[in-house]
Write a protein that holds these residues in place. Sequence first.
Motif, PDB file in Angstrom:
ATOM      1  N   ASP B   5       0.849  -1.194   0.000  1.00  0.00           N
ATOM      2  CA  ASP B   5       0.000   0.000   0.000  1.00  0.00           C
ATOM      3  C   ASP B   5       0.885   1.245   0.000  1.00  0.00           C
ATOM      4  O   ASP B   5       1.675   1.456   0.926  1.00  0.00           O
ATOM      5  N   PHE B   6       0.732   2.033  -1.037  1.00  0.00           N
ATOM      6  CA  PHE B   6       1.476   3.297  -1.151  1.00  0.00           C
ATOM      7  C   PHE B   6       1.349   4.141   0.117  1.00  0.00           C
ATOM      8  O   PHE B   6       2.322   4.747   0.567  1.00  0.00           O
ATOM      9  N   ASN B   7       0.151   4.153   0.695  1.00  0.00           N
ATOM     10  CA  ASN B   7      -0.086   4.999   1.871  1.00  0.00           C
ATOM     11  C   ASN B   7       0.741   4.562   3.073  1.00  0.00           C
ATOM     12  O   ASN B   7       1.035   5.374   3.953  1.00  0.00           O
ATOM     13  N   MET B  26       7.312   0.932  -5.106  1.00  0.00           N
ATOM     14  CA  MET B  26       6.326  -0.129  -4.878  1.00  0.00           C
ATOM     15  C   MET B  26       6.910  -1.490  -5.239  1.00  0.00           C
ATOM     16  O   MET B  26       6.610  -2.493  -4.601  1.00  0.00           O
ATOM     17  N   LEU B  27       7.722  -1.527  -6.304  1.00  0.00           N
ATOM     18  CA  LEU B  27       8.404  -2.750  -6.737  1.00  0.00           C
ATOM     19  C   LEU B  27       9.818  -2.387  -7.127  1.00  0.00           C
ATOM     20  O   LEU B  27      10.024  -1.386  -7.825  1.00  0.00           O
ATOM     21  N   PHE B  37       8.423  -0.382 -10.232  1.00  0.00           N
ATOM     22  CA  PHE B  37       7.222   0.455 -10.306  1.00  0.00           C
ATOM     23  C   PHE B  37       7.240   1.417  -9.127  1.00  0.00           C
ATOM     24  O   PHE B  37       7.384   0.981  -7.979  1.00  0.00           O
ATOM     25  N   ILE B  39       5.739   5.288  -7.399  1.00  0.00           N
ATOM     26  CA  ILE B  39       4.849   6.442  -7.405  1.00  0.00           C
ATOM     27  C   ILE B  39       5.713   7.653  -7.057  1.00  0.00           C
ATOM     28  O   ILE B  39       6.319   7.708  -5.971  1.00  0.00           O
ATOM     29  N   SER B  58       8.557   4.656 -18.363  1.00  0.00           N
ATOM     30  CA  SER B  58       7.261   5.246 -18.737  1.00  0.00           C
ATOM     31  C   SER B  58       6.687   5.928 -17.506  1.00  0.00           C
ATOM     32  O   SER B  58       6.882   5.473 -16.377  1.00  0.00           O
ATOM     33  N   TYR B  60       3.157   7.918 -16.097  1.00  0.00           N
ATOM     34  CA  TYR B  60       1.734   8.184 -16.301  1.00  0.00           C
ATOM     35  C   TYR B  60       1.274   9.197 -15.262  1.00  0.00           C
ATOM     36  O   TYR B  60       1.462   8.997 -14.059  1.00  0.00           O
ATOM     37  N   MET B  62      -1.115  10.845 -12.841  1.00  0.00           N
ATOM     38  CA  MET B  62      -2.356  10.553 -12.111  1.00  0.00           C
ATOM     39  C   MET B  62      -2.998  11.828 -11.581  1.00  0.00           C
ATOM     40  O   MET B  62      -4.214  11.892 -11.426  1.00  0.00           O
ATOM     41  N   ALA B 104       2.838   7.629 -11.965  1.00  0.00           N
ATOM     42  CA  ALA B 104       3.098   6.182 -11.854  1.00  0.00           C
ATOM     43  C   ALA B 104       4.174   5.834 -12.878  1.00  0.00           C
ATOM     44  O   ALA B 104       3.966   6.033 -14.082  1.00  0.00           O
ATOM     45  N   CYS B 106       7.239   3.215 -14.501  1.00  0.00           N
ATOM     46  CA  CYS B 106       7.809   1.868 -14.680  1.00  0.00           C
ATOM     47  C   CYS B 106       9.208   2.003 -15.260  1.00  0.00           C
ATOM     48  O   CYS B 106       9.401   2.765 -16.218  1.00  0.00           O
ATOM     49  N   PHE B 107      10.145   1.260 -14.699  1.00  0.00           N
ATOM     50  CA  PHE B 107      11.519   1.249 -15.200  1.00  0.00           C
ATOM     51  C   PHE B 107      11.919  -0.148 -15.664  1.00  0.00           C
ATOM     52  O   PHE B 107      11.651  -1.141 -14.973  1.00  0.00           O
TER      53      PHE B 107
END
Lengths: 131, 131
Positions: B5-7, B26-27, B37, B39, B58, B60, B62, B104, B106-107
Motif C-alpha cells: 500500500d502506497f499509503n 512499490m516494486l 514500479f 509512485i 514510462s 503516467y 495521475m 506512476a 515503470c523502469f
Amino acid sequence: MIVRDFNDLRKTDRAVSDAQWTSTRMLLADDGMGFSFHITELDAGSEHTFEYKHHFESVYCMAGKGSITDLGTGETHQITPGVMYALNLHDRHILRAEEKLVMACCFNPPVTGTEVHREDGSYAPAEELAD
Amino acid sequence: MIVRDFNDLRKTDRAVSDAQWTSTRMLLADDGMGFSFHITELDAGSEHTFEYKHHFESVYCMAGKGSITDLGTGETHQITPGVMYALNLHDRHILRAEEKLVMACCFNPPVTGTEVHREDGSYAPAEELAD
C-alpha cells in the motif's frame, strides 16, 4: 519520446473490452520498452478470474474499491486507492470490483495487443501468438 | 503475490527523496518482476532534468499539471492527468511541475533502490552499482 493521452486512446481501438472490463493500452510490445502499460477499468459489481501463466503483472489501484483473492493461498486482500498487487508467482486470482476500479497495470513480457483471455484466465505466451 | 500500500510505504525508507521530489518504490529489482514500479511526487514549481541512459521509463500522470520538454527535439508537451510519456530513446528531458505532479513510473531494467541521480541526470547501469 512517446506521448499519449488516456483520454484520447480510450475512444480508439487501443481500448479493448471484454466482459465488464476495458483495458486501454498505453504501451504495447511494439513500443520497445520491454513492458506494456495499460489503464484497466473494471465495472462495479464485476468479478474476474485471471491467471497470467506466461506474464508477470503489477496492478496499482488509482480509484475504486474491491478485493483480490489469491486462489493459491485462499487469502483475500482489500483494494483501495494506493494498493498494488504484483503477480510474481503468476498467481491465479479472483479480482472483485465493489465500486468501479481504475488500475494502472504493467506486464512483462509486454502484451502485444492481440491476446485474448483463454478459458483458464491466461494470455497465451508470445510465441503462440506469433504462430 | 505481493501486496503493498502506497499509503504505508510512503512513510518508510522505500520513499526516497531528492530535491523537490519523492519516489515511493512499490516494486524494485529484487521483487523479480523484471521491471520496477514507483509512485513519484514532484513538488509544485519544481523543474527537473533527467536522462536515463541505461533505463527505459514510462511515466503516467495521475494528478497535477506540468510539462515535459524533449531536449533532443525541443518539443514541449503538456502534462495533465491521463497523459503518459515513455522515454523509448532514453530521451534527455526537462520535467516541470506547475502544480504538484503524482506519477506512476515503470523502469526497465528495474531500479534496485540504491541508485542516485548523477550529475548528468542519469542512473548508473546495474553493473556499476554491483561494484
